[in-house]
Motif scaffolding. Structure first.
Motif, PDB file in Angstrom:
ATOM      1  N   HIS A  96       0.817  -1.217   0.000  1.00 54.92           N
ATOM      2  CA  HIS A  96       0.000   0.000   0.000  1.00 54.92           C
ATOM      3  C   HIS A  96       0.850   1.266   0.000  1.00 54.92           C
ATOM      4  O   HIS A  96       0.353   2.338   0.348  1.00 54.92           O
ATOM      5  N   SER A  97       2.103   1.165  -0.389  1.00 54.75           N
ATOM      6  CA  SER A  97       2.975   2.337  -0.293  1.00 54.75           C
ATOM      7  C   SER A  97       3.836   2.489  -1.536  1.00 54.75           C
ATOM      8  O   SER A  97       4.115   1.529  -2.259  1.00 54.75           O
ATOM      9  N   LEU A  98       4.242   3.734  -1.785  1.00 58.85           N
ATOM     10  CA  LEU A  98       5.086   4.045  -2.940  1.00 58.85           C
ATOM     11  C   LEU A  98       5.945   5.253  -2.618  1.00 58.85           C
ATOM     12  O   LEU A  98       5.662   6.004  -1.679  1.00 58.85           O
ATOM     13  N   ARG A  99       6.987   5.423  -3.418  1.00 56.61           N
ATOM     14  CA  ARG A  99       7.894   6.553  -3.222  1.00 56.61           C
ATOM     15  C   ARG A  99       8.256   7.151  -4.566  1.00 56.61           C
ATOM     16  O   ARG A  99       8.466   6.439  -5.541  1.00 56.61           O
ATOM     17  N   LEU A 100       8.328   8.493  -4.604  1.00 62.23           N
ATOM     18  CA  LEU A 100       8.832   9.219  -5.759  1.00 62.23           C
ATOM     19  C   LEU A 100      10.133   9.887  -5.362  1.00 62.23           C
ATOM     20  O   LEU A 100      10.192  10.611  -4.359  1.00 62.23           O
ATOM     21  N   THR A 101      11.195   9.631  -6.141  1.00 62.39           N
ATOM     22  CA  THR A 101      12.491  10.251  -5.910  1.00 62.39           C
ATOM     23  C   THR A 101      12.698  11.318  -6.977  1.00 62.39           C
ATOM     24  O   THR A 101      12.445  11.080  -8.165  1.00 62.39           O
ATOM     25  N   PHE A 102      13.146  12.481  -6.551  1.00 63.72           N
ATOM     26  CA  PHE A 102      13.255  13.621  -7.458  1.00 63.72           C
ATOM     27  C   PHE A 102      14.661  13.771  -8.022  1.00 63.72           C
ATOM     28  O   PHE A 102      15.642  13.310  -7.426  1.00 63.72           O
ATOM     29  N   VAL A 103      14.742  14.430  -9.161  1.00 65.42           N
ATOM     30  CA  VAL A 103      16.024  14.697  -9.783  1.00 65.42           C
ATOM     31  C   VAL A 103      16.881  15.553  -8.861  1.00 65.42           C
ATOM     32  O   VAL A 103      18.104  15.384  -8.770  1.00 65.42           O
ATOM     33  N   ALA A 104      16.250  16.467  -8.152  1.00 69.75           N
ATOM     34  CA  ALA A 104      16.927  17.350  -7.198  1.00 69.75           C
ATOM     35  C   ALA A 104      15.936  17.687  -6.085  1.00 69.75           C
ATOM     36  O   ALA A 104      14.723  17.622  -6.293  1.00 69.75           O
ATOM     37  N   PRO A 105      16.421  18.025  -4.903  1.00 71.72           N
ATOM     38  CA  PRO A 105      15.500  18.416  -3.833  1.00 71.72           C
ATOM     39  C   PRO A 105      14.586  19.539  -4.288  1.00 71.72           C
ATOM     40  O   PRO A 105      15.000  20.448  -5.018  1.00 71.72           O
ATOM     41  N   ASP A 106      13.330  19.489  -3.857  1.00 71.47           N
ATOM     42  CA  ASP A 106      12.331  20.434  -4.338  1.00 71.47           C
ATOM     43  C   ASP A 106      11.266  20.623  -3.265  1.00 71.47           C
ATOM     44  O   ASP A 106      10.619  19.663  -2.859  1.00 71.47           O
ATOM     45  N   ARG A 107      11.081  21.857  -2.809  1.00 71.13           N
ATOM     46  CA  ARG A 107      10.123  22.109  -1.735  1.00 71.13           C
ATOM     47  C   ARG A 107       8.686  21.897  -2.180  1.00 71.13           C
ATOM     48  O   ARG A 107       7.857  21.393  -1.416  1.00 71.13           O
ATOM     49  N   GLU A 108       8.371  22.251  -3.403  1.00 72.29           N
ATOM     50  CA  GLU A 108       6.984  22.232  -3.855  1.00 72.29           C
ATOM     51  C   GLU A 108       6.567  20.909  -4.488  1.00 72.29           C
ATOM     52  O   GLU A 108       5.395  20.524  -4.450  1.00 72.29           O
TER      53      GLU A 108
END
Length: 618
Positions: A181-193
């Motif tokens: 029931h869980s997932l994660r999105l990893t970003f290209v760079a840290p992003d507040r929004e």
């Protein structure tokens, strides 16, 4: 007319919750707390509502269920798929049928609370975000909303969906399931929004669309997890949504008191006059009046005098946004700021406003006017000036020094404005020759004004035509006679999506929490990529840098300075000839329809009507 007794209380509560408008009053949430699962997330500070809250403050948990609300839309539709570029989608499908992992409170600048997701977890540096789905989440056909559905929706919208989805998705490095029931999105760079933007993606049922060309438009009713299902469709004429009594989320705090009507119906009409006549006849039960003059003097028809229809004014605390005639700088004649300023000089706002609107509403003075995010008067100072300084050589005049619209005249011709316009045109290489404005090669200054005959969300077709008619007459002393072209909605959407216009009517609502979506509005990708909202063709490194600074800001103060700096770049760019705006919404409605007395800070905004409204029993 309803009197809102809780406005002061609302303002105090808003400030305490961390309204970005406050100077120095909000600190960013300590990063150490961001790694823990939470019920909500705010762009700055903490959510105003604690875990276990009973309901959204502007919702009435005791509102009765039942009844029907009938709304009017201009034009027509040929699609039930609002997530792709093709087709003209019916309004309401993306609002009533589908849901996202989290949902927004319109009583806070940018705060989300869990919906399909029961919790959100964010890396201390905001380089990734994780969600845990509610096991009880269900689509309207009874099937569970799975992690597989979520991942498929994100990937499909991000690669095949409307361009509005593509920019944010390009900043996602990967998406992966981390549990049943869980997932994660990893970003290209840290992003507040970006964690908040990802939480608002619509979740679609993979099994319904898999194997099809997702980019195609269709009249197939989508299966969603939302409170309504598509009921009846008369293509181009009407669409009805039926409340799902088994909606899985009906008892969640974020849903209590919302989505009260059994039926929501949208009828489509040829133009605003037909829409208004249908409202007067009782075929439409809510009317959003856009003319202050008509609101004041033309609401004496029988439905009003008998009490069957009542008038309400809904205040708000949001920016004015931008509305008016936009000049497409992809056309060489509008590439010069002096030409654009001359066109602004020739738009005699006081006369037009008085003639068509009784002078009741103020003029838009900048994109974020009516809020502390606006650029303000005079030269840039402090952090705003520091942000703009590296771009001083390329900024349009007025961005640093201060820019103000011409005052205009109460007479039909503003002679001082005409003189200034002629001088600016001469500087740009255009002079009046034998009664016509021409360049040194003898080519006339000619352009087309493109209009949607059905009107827009904020202006009726007849009103925009009246504004343009007065403007066309005002341009004659300059030796300019534009060609005015009226198109139906489908043709208009096709041409504006591909920037095939010189000048047209332009509306962009802006919020108290602008962010990455500003790239879609003013980013350089939109100069050539179809379907963006950068209709004017802005290609400004300064605007790009201000958007970056806004998104990367780590405090409310830095954020506000970045928005004010962006406002200066946009306003001094002279891309839009702005008209008036209303600090209130004027809604006339059937007397048996009502809404809670506590008005959210965004006022009459998506999420307010029809979501918070209900019908009293006769």
């Amino acid at each position: 007319m309803r009197i809102f007794e809780n406005l002061n209380k609302c303002a105090i509560r808003t400030m305490a919750a961390g309204l970005l408008a406050l100077s120095g009053g909000v600190a960013a949430m300590p990063l150490a707390t961001l790694a823990e699962p939470a019920h909500g997330i705010a762009i700055y500070g903490e959510p105003a509502l604690p875990e276990g809250f009973a309901h959204l403050p502007y919702a009435n948990p005791d509102a009765p269920k039942g009844g029907t609300i009938r709304l009017a839309e201009p034009g027509g539709f040929d699609s039930l798929k609002p997530w792709v570029l093709k087709g003209n989608a019916a309004w309401g499908v993306g609002v009533h049928v589908t849901e996202s992992l989290m949902t927004r409170s319109i009583d806070e600048p940018f705060t989300l609370y869990g919906l399909l997701a029961e919790s959100i977890e964010i890396a201390p540096d905001r380089s990734w975000v994780a969600f845990t789905l509610r096991p009880e989440a269900r689509f309207s056909d009874g099937s569970p909303v799975t992690v597989e559905d979520v991942i498929w929706s994100y990937e499909t919208l991000g690669t095949q969906g409307h361009p509005r989805f593509l920019t944010a998705w390009s900043r996602v490095e990967r998406i992966e399931a981390t549990g049943p029931h869980s997932l994660r999105l990893t970003f290209v760079a840290p992003d507040r929004e970006l964690p908040l933007l990802m939480a608002l993606r619509p979740i679609l049922k993979k099994a319904q669309w898999e194997g099809q060309d997702f980019t195609d438009s269709t009249l197939e009713a989508p299966i969603g997890s939302g409170p309504y299902v598509v009921d009846r469709v008369d293509p181009g004429r009407s669409i009805s949504f039926r409340r799902n009594p088994d909606h899985w989320a009906r008892d969640l705090p974020v849903m209590r008191g919302l989505n009260n009507f059994d039926t929501i119906r949208y009828d489509y009409f040829a133009d605003s006059n037909a829409m208004f006549e249908a409202f007067k006849a009782g075929e439409v039960t809510v009317w959003r009046e856009l003319s202050a003059q008509r609101w004041a003097g033309e609401y004496d028809f029988p439905a009003v005098t008998s009490g069957r229809v009542v008038k309400a004014e809904i205040p708000n605390e949001r920016p004015s946004g931008i509305m008016g005639l936009v000049m497409n700088s992809r056309n060489p004649i509008f590439a010069d700021w002096r030409v654009r300023q001359a066109m602004i000089e020739m738009f005699n706002f006081p006369f037009i406003n008085q003639t068509l609107n009784g002078g009741a509403d103020p003029r838009i003075t900048s994109y974020f006017s009516n809020s502390v995010l606006g650029m303000g008067d005079g030269p840039a100072t402090g952090a705003v000036a520091d942000l703009l300084a590296p771009f001083a050589a390329e900024l349009p005049p007025g961005a640093l020094e201060g820019y103000a619209l011409p005052e205009g005249s109460d007479r039909s011709m503003d002679r001082a404005g005409v003189r200034r316009a002629l001088d600016l045109m001469a500087q740009a290489g255009w002079t009046v020759q034998e009664g016509q404005l021409r360049n040194a090669d003898g080519q006339p200054f000619a352009f087309e004004i493109l209009l949607n005959q059905n009107g827009t969300a904020m202006r009726s077709g007849s009103e925009t035509q009246q504004i343009v008619n007065i403007y066309v007459e005002a341009l004659r002393p300059l030796g300019i006679t534009p060609r005015v072209t009226l198109l139906d909605a489908a043709q208009y959407v096709e041409r504006t999506n591909n920037y095939q216009f010189d000048m047209t009517w332009y509306e962009r609502g802006l919020s108290l929490s602008p962010g990455s979506e500003q790239r879609l509005y003013w980013g350089r990708d939109g100069v050539t990529t179809p379907g963006s909202r950068n209709w004017m063709g802005i290609d400004s490194p300064a605007a790009e840098a201000m958007i970056d600074a806004m998104v990367e800001a780590d405090s409310a103060e830095a954020f506000t300075a970045a928005v004010q700096a962006l406002d200066r770049v946009l306003t001094a760019g002279r891309h839009v000839i702005p008209v008036s705006f209303s600090p209130i919404s004027r809604l006339a409605h059937a007397a048996d329809l009502t809404y809670p007395p506590q008005i959210p800070i965004y006022g009459d905004w998506p999420g307010f009507m029809p979501e918070t409204w209900w019908q009293e029993a006769n």
